[in-house]
Design a protein around this motif. Structure first.
Motif, short mmCIF file in Angstrom:
data_model
loop_
_atom_site.label_atom_id
_atom_site.label_comp_id
_atom_site.label_asym_id
_atom_site.label_seq_id
_atom_site.Cartn_x
_atom_site.Cartn_y
_atom_site.Cartn_z
N THR A 60 -59.36 -76.38 35.37
CA THR A 60 -58.92 -77.32 34.85
C THR A 60 -57.01 -76.67 35.24
N THR A 61 -56.45 -77.33 36.47
CA THR A 61 -55.33 -77.35 37.01
C THR A 61 -54.26 -78.36 35.95
N SER A 62 -52.88 -77.60 35.48
CA SER A 62 -51.39 -79.05 36.67
C SER A 62 -51.37 -79.83 37.05
N PHE A 63 -51.12 -80.40 37.07
CA PHE A 63 -51.44 -81.49 38.43
C PHE A 63 -49.88 -80.68 39.38
N LEU A 64 -48.88 -81.37 38.22
CA LEU A 64 -47.31 -79.93 38.43
C LEU A 64 -47.49 -79.37 39.19
N ILE A 65 -48.72 -78.47 38.45
CA ILE A 65 -48.56 -76.40 39.27
C ILE A 65 -49.17 -76.84 41.14
N LEU A 66 -49.92 -77.42 40.85
CA LEU A 66 -50.62 -77.98 41.85
C LEU A 66 -49.43 -78.22 43.84
N GLU A 67 -48.75 -79.66 43.01
CA GLU A 67 -47.27 -80.00 43.08
C GLU A 67 -46.54 -78.42 43.85
N ASN A 68 -46.25 -77.65 43.14
CA ASN A 68 -45.42 -76.12 42.85
C ASN A 68 -45.56 -75.87 44.41
N GLU A 69 -47.03 -75.04 43.85
CA GLU A 69 -47.87 -74.53 44.39
C GLU A 69 -47.99 -75.02 46.48
N GLU A 113 -48.13 -76.09 49.80
CA GLU A 113 -46.57 -75.87 50.74
C GLU A 113 -46.36 -77.47 51.25
N ASP A 114 -47.00 -78.06 51.42
CA ASP A 114 -47.35 -79.42 52.47
C ASP A 114 -47.66 -81.04 50.94
N THR A 115 -46.49 -80.93 50.32
CA THR A 115 -46.51 -81.54 48.81
C THR A 115 -47.20 -83.46 49.75
N GLY A 116 -47.01 -83.19 51.30
CA GLY A 116 -47.07 -84.79 51.34
C GLY A 116 -48.38 -84.95 51.16
N LEU A 117 -49.53 -83.96 51.03
CA LEU A 117 -50.83 -84.01 51.42
C LEU A 117 -51.58 -84.57 49.96
N LEU A 118 -49.92 -84.92 48.98
CA LEU A 118 -50.66 -85.05 47.76
C LEU A 118 -50.16 -86.86 47.66
N ALA A 119 -49.39 -87.02 48.22
CA ALA A 119 -48.64 -88.62 48.36
C ALA A 119 -49.86 -89.85 47.45
N PRO A 120 -51.18 -89.67 48.15
CA PRO A 120 -51.95 -90.42 48.17
C PRO A 120 -52.57 -90.47 47.14
N PHE A 121 -51.81 -89.28 45.86
CA PHE A 121 -52.94 -89.22 44.90
C PHE A 121 -51.54 -89.88 43.36
N VAL A 122 -50.10 -90.16 43.53
CA VAL A 122 -49.30 -89.56 43.42
C VAL A 122 -49.27 -91.12 41.88
N PRO A 123 -49.76 -92.31 42.69
CA PRO A 123 -49.36 -93.94 42.73
C PRO A 123 -50.76 -93.36 41.12
N PRO A 167 -51.32 -88.06 38.05
CA PRO A 167 -52.20 -87.53 37.46
C PRO A 167 -51.83 -86.45 36.89
N ARG A 168 -51.65 -85.81 36.02
CA ARG A 168 -51.86 -84.85 34.90
C ARG A 168 -52.43 -84.25 34.96
N ILE A 169 -53.73 -83.84 35.09
CA ILE A 169 -54.44 -83.11 35.22
C ILE A 169 -55.79 -82.82 36.58
N VAL A 170 -55.84 -81.86 37.51
CA VAL A 170 -56.88 -81.43 38.45
C VAL A 170 -57.62 -80.81 37.95
N VAL A 171 -59.31 -81.17 38.45
CA VAL A 171 -60.10 -80.09 38.99
C VAL A 171 -61.08 -80.13 39.68
N PRO A 172 -60.68 -78.51 40.15
CA PRO A 172 -61.51 -78.50 41.64
C PRO A 172 -63.14 -78.44 41.03
N VAL A 173 -63.96 -79.06 42.32
CA VAL A 173 -65.49 -79.32 42.30
C VAL A 173 -65.65 -77.94 43.46
N LEU A 174 -65.78 -76.02 43.48
CA LEU A 174 -66.93 -75.57 43.30
C LEU A 174 -68.26 -75.14 43.92
N GLY A 175 -68.10 -74.83 44.67
CA GLY A 175 -70.04 -74.11 45.11
C GLY A 175 -69.87 -73.41 45.72
#
Length: 383
Positions: free
Chosen positions: A120-129, A131-141, A144-152
């Motif tokens: 579980t990671t802060s969304f702000l860290i994801l934004e900062n890391e 390279e293409d912040t435009g990919l996060l534009a659909p989630f901004v509305p 989001p405060r935190i983001v959790v990966p589904v890893l396998g």
């Protein structure tokens, strides 16, 4: 010694103030609380692993979270494909699934980030890391405060975004810890459901495959004997499909098969099982449908396909199908192979007597005599 025994132990009661001042009782309370949370988490994990579809699993996760806290928004981004991308997005507002649509082509741009940040990671860290912040534009509305990966084992299966909480401050360490643990089980559950779906479904159409269909037919045979009710199976085939592929190409043929699958799915009753039998053949299991109901269903499918149009490049493509029906009589001692052979015989008769028609299987000398008369006066057509 159990907590109840500790709490009523005379020696502890006698030295209660000493134990309290030393912090032992607080430690016992905290340990007891942690153990209870872990027990609850294991119960939740068991429920997660019992879900058969991704949608069921997500609804369960929403229910579990609602008992702890309520995120204002949640966004699930999951790749249901294995060999290719098939991104599924689900948006929840105040723990209720909404009709919002988010378009994400691939999870690949997020892979590198979640190789480093695996929990579980802060969304702000994801934004900062990123390279293409435009990919996060659909989630901004969705704030989001935190983001959790589904890893396998195959990498990143998805991401879950948590918006700010409806009540209270931001997520505390205890809540983050709970989310981390729950999402670890959720990741495994999602992987299991995705791989299960791929094991029972045809990759091109998303319909059930032949093995799953046979399994369900055998289940229905056992059920029909028990409740003493019939059921029917339909075997259908696209007419002149080889000629169609020769005329328009195999890509056009693939497009028609995909469109046909969608049309048939919309025409099913609840509980009917549609599968791709192989190539241009499809099968349908109609639980508790007698001969008349099976016939009416088959004709409904045939007429629906007859009206179907598939746009491909500059062409409007049309096809017809032939169908064979066999109805299971619970008094007979036949297996799945015999039942499908009957449906196939009926389908063959539909083919050789004109195509774009439905035939029910009939046994007996009269049917065989009619077939012999027909064969003497007609050359059988290619199926």
């Amino acid at each position: 010694m159990q907590w109840k025994e500790i709490a009523t132990n005379s020696l502890i009661l006698k030295n209660y103030e000493l134990f309290k001042k030393s912090g032992v009782l607080d430690y016992i309370d905290e340990t007891h609380s942690n153990n209870k949370e872990l027990e609850d988490l294991l119960i939740e994990a068991n429920e997660i692993f019992r879900q058969e579809t991704v949608d069921e699993l997500i609804n369960l996760i929403i229910h579990f979270l609602a008992e702890k806290f309520i995120p204002s928004n949640m966004v699930f981004i999951l790749n249901e494909g294995i060999m290719f991308n098939r991104i599924k997005t689900i948006v929840c507002r105040n723990m209720k699934i909404s009709n919002d649509i988010i378009v994400i082509e691939s999870l690949e741009p997020f892979e590198q980030f979640f190789r480093t940040y695996r929990g579980t990671t802060s969304f702000l860290i994801l934004e900062n890391e990123m390279e293409d912040t435009g990919l996060l534009a659909p989630f901004v509305p969705y704030k989001p405060r935190i983001v959790v990966p589904v890893l396998g084992i195959s990498g990143l299966y998805g991401m879950i975004f948590f918006g700010e909480k409806v009540l209270g401050e931001d997520y505390d360490t205890r809540e983050i810890s709970y989310i981390d643990k729950l999402m670890n089980f959720t990741s495994i559950g999602i992987q299991n459901t995705i791989h299960y779906e791929h094991s029972v479904r045809d990759s091109k159409t998303g319909l059930y495959n032949h093995n799953f269909f046979i399994h369900r037919v055998n289940e229905q045979i056992a059920r029909a004997k028990r409740v003493q009710k019939p059921f029917s199976v339909i075997l259908m085939d696209i007419d002149n499909f080889k000629l169609f592929n020769d005329s328009y190409g195999h890509l056009a043929g693939d497009e028609v098969i995909i469109q046909l699958s969608k049309v048939l799915k919309r025409a099913l009753r609840e509980g009917d099982i549609l599968s791709r039998f192989g190539g241009e053949e499809f099968t349908i299991l109609l639980p508790y449908a007698d001969k008349n109901e099976g016939w009416n269903a088959a004709e409904r499918f045939r007429k629906t396909v007859e009206e179907m149009e598939t746009k491909y490049q500059e062409n409007i493509l049309k096809i017809t199908i032939s169908l064979g029906i066999a109805t299971y009589n619970y008094h007979e001692k036949i297996n799945d192979i015999t039942l499908l052979k009957r449906a196939d015989d009926a389908l063959y008769k539909s083919k050789k007597t004109g195509r774009n028609k439905t035939t029910s299987f009939k046994s007996g000398l009269l049917t065989k005599a009619q077939d012999m008369d027909y064969n003497e006066s007609n050359q059988p057509s290619l199926k």
